[in-house]
Write a protein that holds these residues in place. Structure first.
Motif, PDB file in Angstrom:
ATOM      1  N   GLN A   1      81.183  26.432  25.088  1.00  0.00           N
ATOM      2  CA  GLN A   1      81.591  26.970  23.794  1.00  0.00           C
ATOM      3  C   GLN A   1      82.930  27.526  23.711  1.00  0.00           C
ATOM      4  O   GLN A   1      83.358  27.726  24.952  1.00  0.00           O
ATOM      5  N   PHE A   2      83.789  27.217  22.972  1.00  0.00           N
ATOM      6  CA  PHE A   2      85.453  27.255  23.181  1.00  0.00           C
ATOM      7  C   PHE A   2      85.685  27.834  21.908  1.00  0.00           C
ATOM      8  O   PHE A   2      85.643  27.140  20.644  1.00  0.00           O
ATOM      9  N   HIS A   3      86.369  29.129  21.823  1.00  0.00           N
ATOM     10  CA  HIS A   3      86.843  29.650  20.463  1.00  0.00           C
ATOM     11  C   HIS A   3      88.032  30.100  20.579  1.00  0.00           C
ATOM     12  O   HIS A   3      88.611  30.885  21.204  1.00  0.00           O
ATOM     13  N   ASN A   4      89.023  29.512  19.664  1.00  0.00           N
ATOM     14  CA  ASN A   4      90.472  29.813  19.609  1.00  0.00           C
ATOM     15  C   ASN A   4      90.606  30.620  18.600  1.00  0.00           C
ATOM     16  O   ASN A   4      90.345  30.237  17.337  1.00  0.00           O
ATOM     17  N   TYR A   5      91.322  31.850  18.860  1.00  0.00           N
ATOM     18  CA  TYR A   5      91.850  32.716  17.780  1.00  0.00           C
ATOM     19  C   TYR A   5      93.313  32.762  17.478  1.00  0.00           C
ATOM     20  O   TYR A   5      93.980  32.774  18.461  1.00  0.00           O
ATOM     21  N   ASN A   6      93.591  32.189  16.296  1.00  0.00           N
ATOM     22  CA  ASN A   6      94.939  32.248  15.724  1.00  0.00           C
ATOM     23  C   ASN A   6      95.812  30.841  16.299  1.00  0.00           C
ATOM     24  O   ASN A   6      96.770  30.613  15.354  1.00  0.00           O
ATOM     25  N   SER A   7      95.632  30.463  17.367  1.00  0.00           N
ATOM     26  CA  SER A   7      96.849  29.464  17.645  1.00  0.00           C
ATOM     27  C   SER A   7      96.659  28.020  17.123  1.00  0.00           C
ATOM     28  O   SER A   7      97.617  27.397  16.974  1.00  0.00           O
ATOM     29  N   GLY A   8      95.294  27.618  16.933  1.00  0.00           N
ATOM     30  CA  GLY A   8      95.161  26.180  16.172  1.00  0.00           C
ATOM     31  C   GLY A   8      94.050  25.303  16.858  1.00  0.00           C
ATOM     32  O   GLY A   8      93.630  25.688  17.816  1.00  0.00           O
ATOM     33  N   ARG A   9      93.942  24.163  16.291  1.00  0.00           N
ATOM     34  CA  ARG A   9      93.126  23.364  16.278  1.00  0.00           C
ATOM     35  C   ARG A   9      93.502  21.904  17.100  1.00  0.00           C
ATOM     36  O   ARG A   9      92.794  21.151  17.782  1.00  0.00           O
ATOM     37  N   ALA A  10      94.637  21.834  17.526  1.00  0.00           N
ATOM     38  CA  ALA A  10      95.246  20.858  18.395  1.00  0.00           C
ATOM     39  C   ALA A  10      94.514  20.734  19.582  1.00  0.00           C
ATOM     40  O   ALA A  10      94.618  21.783  20.353  1.00  0.00           O
ATOM     41  N   ALA A  11      94.003  19.455  20.006  1.00  0.00           N
ATOM     42  CA  ALA A  11      93.184  19.654  21.185  1.00  0.00           C
ATOM     43  C   ALA A  11      92.091  20.553  21.574  1.00  0.00           C
ATOM     44  O   ALA A  11      91.948  20.999  22.784  1.00  0.00           O
ATOM     45  N   LEU A  12      91.479  20.896  20.389  1.00  0.00           N
ATOM     46  CA  LEU A  12      90.540  22.049  20.492  1.00  0.00           C
ATOM     47  C   LEU A  12      89.243  21.619  21.246  1.00  0.00           C
ATOM     48  O   LEU A  12      88.653  22.170  21.816  1.00  0.00           O
ATOM     49  N   ARG A  13      88.836  20.318  21.042  1.00  0.00           N
ATOM     50  CA  ARG A  13      87.734  19.757  21.695  1.00  0.00           C
ATOM     51  C   ARG A  13      87.996  19.173  23.025  1.00  0.00           C
ATOM     52  O   ARG A  13      89.122  18.533  23.376  1.00  0.00           O
ATOM     53  N   SER A  14      87.045  19.409  23.745  1.00  0.00           N
ATOM     54  CA  SER A  14      86.820  18.878  25.189  1.00  0.00           C
ATOM     55  C   SER A  14      87.061  17.522  25.422  1.00  0.00           C
ATOM     56  O   SER A  14      86.222  16.927  24.697  1.00  0.00           O
TER      57      SER A  14
END
Lengths: 682, 150
Positions: free
Chosen positions: A444-457
Motif C-alpha cells: 500500500q503506497f499513498h502519496n500526499y501532495n507530491s504527485g503520481r509520477a512513478a507511483l506504482r512499484s
C-alpha cells in the motif's frame, strides 16, 4: 494526444488551446521564402482534413536547411541531438543547417519541452521529415537527369549521380520552385543499428558562442529605446493590497510607476534607478495567517484529513512514512522577459519551456487573440521544470504597455526563490508485507501532495495499491525535473531496504527476487557488478546503499558509498546504470545522467525551502545550498544500450536514484533510518 | 570615471558605488558576464582584475579604477580561443552555458597563478562557482586539459 499526456502534478500548466489552425501553404512561403518544405503532422492526429502540425523542415533556394520545432533548448542539448537526427536522414553534417526553436510565429505549436518527450517523440518526427526531404530531392534530381532515383547518392547537401558525374546542391535543385509535402507517421527511417551521425558523440553546435560570451540569453537582449522594469512585490503570499502611493516614485526623473489592480511596478530609463524607484513606492498589504515549514507534513495529512490505511496481513510487515521538503529549481538564470508592443501586437522574448502556453497566458491577460502575441525563446539558463509559467512575461508586457516602449524585466535571485513555484513537498505512507522467503505479498503506497509520477512499484506485486492524494498546498508548486518520481522512489526504495532488513535478506538479492521485468533486472545487475556490490566494509563510518527504479521510459539503478563522520554525510562514490532504449548521443546522455545525479545530491542532502507566514525565509544562495564542486563524488555511469528499443528521454529519471541510495547507505553506516528529505542526521 | 576593460579605456557614466557587473552589462553591452545572484555566491559574474578572479556583482567600479579588467569577451585572441575556452568545448563541460563564462574566468585566473593545478586545487579554486546543471566533473577535466595545453 495520447502520446503527450499531461501529468496531473504539472499544476502550473493550463490546458492547451482549444483550436489550432494550420497555416496555409502561402503562409509558409511568405514566412520562409521559396524552396522545399516538408510538413509533418502529429502521429495520432484525429482530424485528417486539418491535422495538427508537429514540425517542418525548409530547404531554401540558397540551399540553407532550416528545421522548425516548438521545442526549446535550455541545456538539455536537444539543439544538437535533434540536428543529429535530421542530419542522419539528410546524409548531411549537422553543422550545415540550423534549428529555429520555440518561436510562436515561426514554429509549429508544441505543448512544451518537458517530461523527457523530445527524444522519444520530436526526434523521430524530425527524422521522418528529413527522410521525406531527401526523397523529394532525389526525385527532383532523377527527373532533371532522366536517371533512376535508386542510382543517386545524397551526401553533404548535394545529390550526386556517380554514373554520369552529375551533381547538384539542394539549393540548385529547388531553385524557383515552391514544393511542399505533408507527411504522416508511416515513413521509413534509418534503423538505429545503421546510424552514422545519430548514435555518436557530437559536441554542442552552439558551444563556441557560449564559451566566448556571445550567446545571447534573454537578459542579454537589447533593443532601441529599451526601458527597465521592477515589480513592487507583496510583503507575503496571498497578501491583499490595501494602499499604494506611487507619487514619490513618479516624481523621480526617468521613472514611471504603474498600478493595475494588485499589480504594482516601476519602469526606469536606467536600471541603476530601479531599486530606489521600487523602494519609493509605498505599499501596504494585508497578510492572512499561513502555515510554516516546521508544520508542513502534518498540514499535508490534514488538508483535507487523510483516511486511515487498512492493516496488512503477511508473515512480515513493515509500515513507515517518508517526507520530502519543498525545494526550488534555482536555475542559474533567474526569470527575465523583454516585452514590446507595436499597436496591439505584442512580442515577448523570455526563457520558458512552454512558449505556446506563455502565448496563451499573455493573450488571456491582455484580452488579445493569440495571433497578436508572439513569444520567442532565446537560449535559456536552464529550467529543470521550473520555467513553464509566464508570470515574468506577463509582468514585463504590462509594464511595457504602460510605458509605451519596450521593457526588460529581470527578476532578482530573491524573486526567483519566492515568486516562481516549488517542487511539491510530500508525505508518503507505505505499508507492506512479504513472505519469509522474500516474496512481496502486500503493498500500500499513498502519496500526499507530491504527485503520481512513478507511483506504482515496478516490482512484481499483484494487487498493489498505489494512490495519489491531492492536498491544499500552502506554497505555489509545480513541475520539477522528474516530478514526483524523486519522492516516490525515495519512499519506495527506502521501504524496500527496510523490508529487506526486516526479512533478513540482502537488499540487492531481495530486489532481484521481486523484479520480473528483464530491463529492471538488467540495470540492477549492471550497477551492482560495476560497484562490486556485496564486498565488506573497510573502515568505520562507511556505508553502502542501493536502489532501482523506472520512470518515463528509463530504467535506473544506483549503488552508492558514503562516509558518515562527526554527524556529516559525505558521498564518496555513485555508480549509476541507466537504460533508455537506443542511445542517440552517448556522451551527451552521460552528461545528462551525471547532471541529474549531481542535482539530486542537493535535494537528498541539503536543499529545503524554509517558510512561515507567507514568506520565504531563505531566498538567497547564501542561505539555500545547492551542490558545489566539493559535494561531487566519483560518479560512474554505466549506460545500457538497447538499439532494438525506441529512445526515451534522459533529462529527468537519473535524478531519482540519489536520495534512496544515499538514505540506505546512511542506514548501512549508522543504523539510523532517515525518512525525510533532505536527509539530516541531527 | 575611466575604466580599462579588455585593454580599452572607457569613460563611465555610472555612480562610483555601482557594481562593476551592471556597468559591464548595462552601460558597455558586455553581456557575456552574467547576473546569477547579486551576492557573490554563484560566480556567474566572475571577471579578472589584474589577472585575479573577482565577483563583479560585489565590486564597486571605484575599486577597480586604474586596474586591468578582463571579461570573457576578451579571452579569445586573434580568432584563437584561450586554452580554457577550447578545453570547455573539447570536454563538453557545459549544458545551459549560463555559468560557463564565470567558470572559464575563474579557471583562467587559477591557471595564471598555478599553471598545473591538481583536481583538488581546481575544485577548491572553483568552489564559489555554481553549475546548476551539474557539469562539475567535466569542468575539472577541462581545466586539467587546458593546463596541459597552456
Amino acid at each position: 494526444m495520447p502520446d503527450e499526456q499531461l501529468e496531473i502534478e504539472r499544476y502550473e500548466l493550463r490546458a492547451g488551446p482549444a483550436y489550432l489552425f494550420a497555416p496555409g501553404r502561402r503562409d509558409f512561403f511568405k514566412i520562409l521564402g521559396g524552396g522545399l518544405v516538408v510538413i509533418l503532422t502529429q502521429a495520432q492526429a484525429q482530424d485528417r482534413e486539418n491535422p495538427e502540425l508537429a514540425a517542418w523542415l525548409h530547404i531554401a533556394e540558397s540551399g540553407a536547411i532550416t528545421v522548425y520545432t516548438g521545442k526549446v533548448e535550455f541545456g538539455q542539448n536537444i539543439r544538437t541531438s535533434l540536428a543529429q537526427a535530421v542530419g542522419e536522414e539528410l546524409h548531411t553534417s549537422p553543422a550545415a543547417f540550423s534549428l529555429v526553436m520555440g518561436d510562436t510565429r515561426l514554429t509549429p505549436y508544441d505543448m512544451g519541452t518537458f517530461g523527457s518527450r523530445t527524444t522519444p517523440i520530436m526526434a523521430p518526427q524530425l527524422r521522418k521529415a528529413a527522410a521525406v526531404a531527401r526523397q523529394m530531392l532525389t526525385e527532383l534530381a532523377a527527373q532533371r537527369w532522366q536517371a533512376d532515383a535508386a542510382a543517386l547518392v545524397v551526401a553533404e547537401g548535394r545529390v550526386n549521380h556517380p554514373a554520369s558525374g552529375a551533381s547538384l546542391s539542394f539549393g540548385e535543385l529547388t531553385k524557383g520552385q515552391k514544393l511542399t509535402r505533408t507527411i504522416r507517421a508511416d515513413v521509413a527511417v534509418t534503423p538505429a543499428a545503421e546510424w552514422k551521425i545519430a548514435g555518436h558523440d557530437l559536441g554542442k553546435v552552439n558551444a563556441r558562442a557560449i564559451v566566448t560570451g556571445q550567446e545571447k540569453y534573454t537578459s542579454d537582449l537589447n533593443v532601441a529605446g529599451l526601458l527597465h522594469g521592477r515589480i513592487v512585490r507583496p510583503s507575503a503570499f496571498k497578501a491583499q493590497l490595501v494602499s499604494a502611493d506611487l507619487k514619490p516614485a513618479q516624481q523621480m526623473p526617468g521613472v514611471l510607476a504603474v498600478r493595475d489592480g494588485e499589480f504594482v511596478g516601476v519602469v526606469a530609463d536606467d536600471p541603476a534607478k530601479l531599486a530606489a524607484a521600487a523602494a519609493a513606492v509605498k505599499t501596504e498589504w494585508k497578510v492572512p495567517p499561513q502555515t510554516n515549514s516546521r508544520e508542513i507534513f502534518s498540514w499535508l495529512k490534514t488538508h483535507p484529513a487523510s483516511a486511515a490505511l487498512p492493516p496488512v496481513v503477511a508473515e512480515v510487515q513493515v509500515e513507515a512514512s517518508y517526507m520530502a521538503a519543498y525545494i526550488a529549481h534555482t536555475p542559474l538564470e533567474p526569470r527575465c522577459a523583454v516585452a514590446h508592443w507595436e499597436g496591439d501586437q505584442l512580442t515577448v522574448s523570455t526563457g520558458t519551456q512552454v512558449p505556446f502556453g506563455v502565448q496563451t497566458e499573455l493573450a488571456e491577460a491582455f484580452g488579445l487573440p493569440k495571433e497578436k502575441v508572439r513569444v520567442i525563446v532565446p537560449p535559456t539558463g536552464s529550467g529543470y521544470g521550473g520555467k513553464h509559467s509566464g508570470e515574468c512575461a506577463v509582468e514585463a508586457a504590462r509594464l511595457a504597455k504602460a510605458a509605451g516602449k519596450p521593457v526588460k524585466l529581470q527578476w532578482t535571485r530573491e524573486e526567483e526563490f519566492t515568486w516562481a513555484y516549488f517542487r511539491p513537498a510530500a508525505v508518503i505512507d507505505v505499508r507492506s508485507g512479504a513472505q519469509k522467503d522474500g516474496v512481496i505479498t502486500a503493498w500500500q503506497f499513498h502519496n500526499y501532495n507530491s504527485g503520481r509520477a512513478a507511483l506504482r512499484s515496478p516490482y512484481n506485486i499483484p494487487n498493489q495499491v498505489a494512490e495519489f492524494h491531492e492536498v491544499d498546498s500552502p506554497l505555489r508548486q509545480g513541475s520539477y525535473r522528474g516530478l514526483a518520481a524523486t519522492a516516490n522512489h525515495f519512499a519506495r526504495e527506502s521501504h524496500m531496504d527496510e523490508l529487506a532488513h526486516a526479512l533478513g535478506l540482502e537488499p540487492a538479492a531481495f530486489r532481484l527476487k521481486n523484479a520480473t521485468d528483464p530491463r529492471l533486472q538488467a540495470v540492477i545487475n549492471a550497477a551492482t557488478e560495476r560497484f562490486r556490490w556485496g564486498r565488506a566494509k573497510q573502515r568505520p563510518g562507511q556505508g553502502f546503499g542501493m536502489m532501482a527504479g523506472f520512470d518515463k521510459g528509463g530504467y535506473v539503478s544506483a549503488c552508492v558509498e558514503v562516509t558518515v563522520a562527526n554527524g556529516r554525510v559525505r558521498i564518496d562514490r555513485i555508480v549509476q546504470s541507466f537504460e533508455c532504449g537506443a542511445i542517440v548521443n552517448p556522451d551527451q546522455l552521460k552528461n545528462q545522467v551525471v547532471g541529474g545525479t549531481i542535482m539530486g545530491i542537493g535535494g537528498a542532502l541539503f536543499e529545503s525551502i524554509d517558510f512561515a507566514g507567507g514568506r520565504i525565509l531563505n531566498p538567497r544562495l547564501s542561505k539555500y545550498r545547492v551542490p558545489r564542486f566539493s559535494d561531487v563524488p566519483e560518479i560512474d555511469v554505466v549506460l545500457v544500450n538497447r538499439p532494438d528499443l525506441p529512445s526515451a528521454g534522459a533529462g529527468e529519471t537519473p535524478i531519482v536514484a540519489v536520495a534512496p541510495a544515499v538514505a540506505n547507505a546512511i542506514f548501512d553506516a549508522t543504523g539510523k533510518r532517515l525518512r525525510s528529505l533532505p536527509l539530516k542526521l541531527a | 570615471m575611466d575604466l580599462v576593460i579588455n585593454a580599452v579605456r572607457h569613460s563611465i557614466r555610472s555612480a562610483e558605488e555601482r557594481p562593476l557587473l551592471y556597468v559591464l552589462r548595462d552601460e558597455l553591452g558586455l553581456t557575456g558576464t552574467k547576473y546569477g545572484c547579486g551576492e557573490g555566491q554563484c560566480g556567474a559574474c566572475t571577471v579578472l582584475v589584474d589577472g585575479a578572479p573577482v565577483r563583479s556583482c560585489l565590486t564597486p567600479v571605484k575599486a577597480v579604477q586604474g586596474k586591468q579588467i578582463t571579461t570573457i569577451e576578451a579571452l579569445e585572441r586573434d580568432g584563437r580561443l584561450h586554452p580554457v575556452q577550447q578545453a570547455f568545448i573539447d570536454k563538453d563541460a557545459l549544458q545551459c552555458g549560463f555559468c560557463t563564462a564565470g567558470m572559464i574566468m575563474s579557471a583562467a585566473g587559477l591557471l595564471k597563478q598555478n599553471p598545473d593545478p591538481t583536481p583538488a586545487q581546481i575544485k577548491s579554486a572553483l568552489q564559489g562557482n555554481i553549475c546548476r546543471c551539474g557539469t562539475y566533473p567535466r569542468i575539472v577535466e577541462a581545466v586539467r586539459l587546458a593546463a596541459k595545453h597552456a
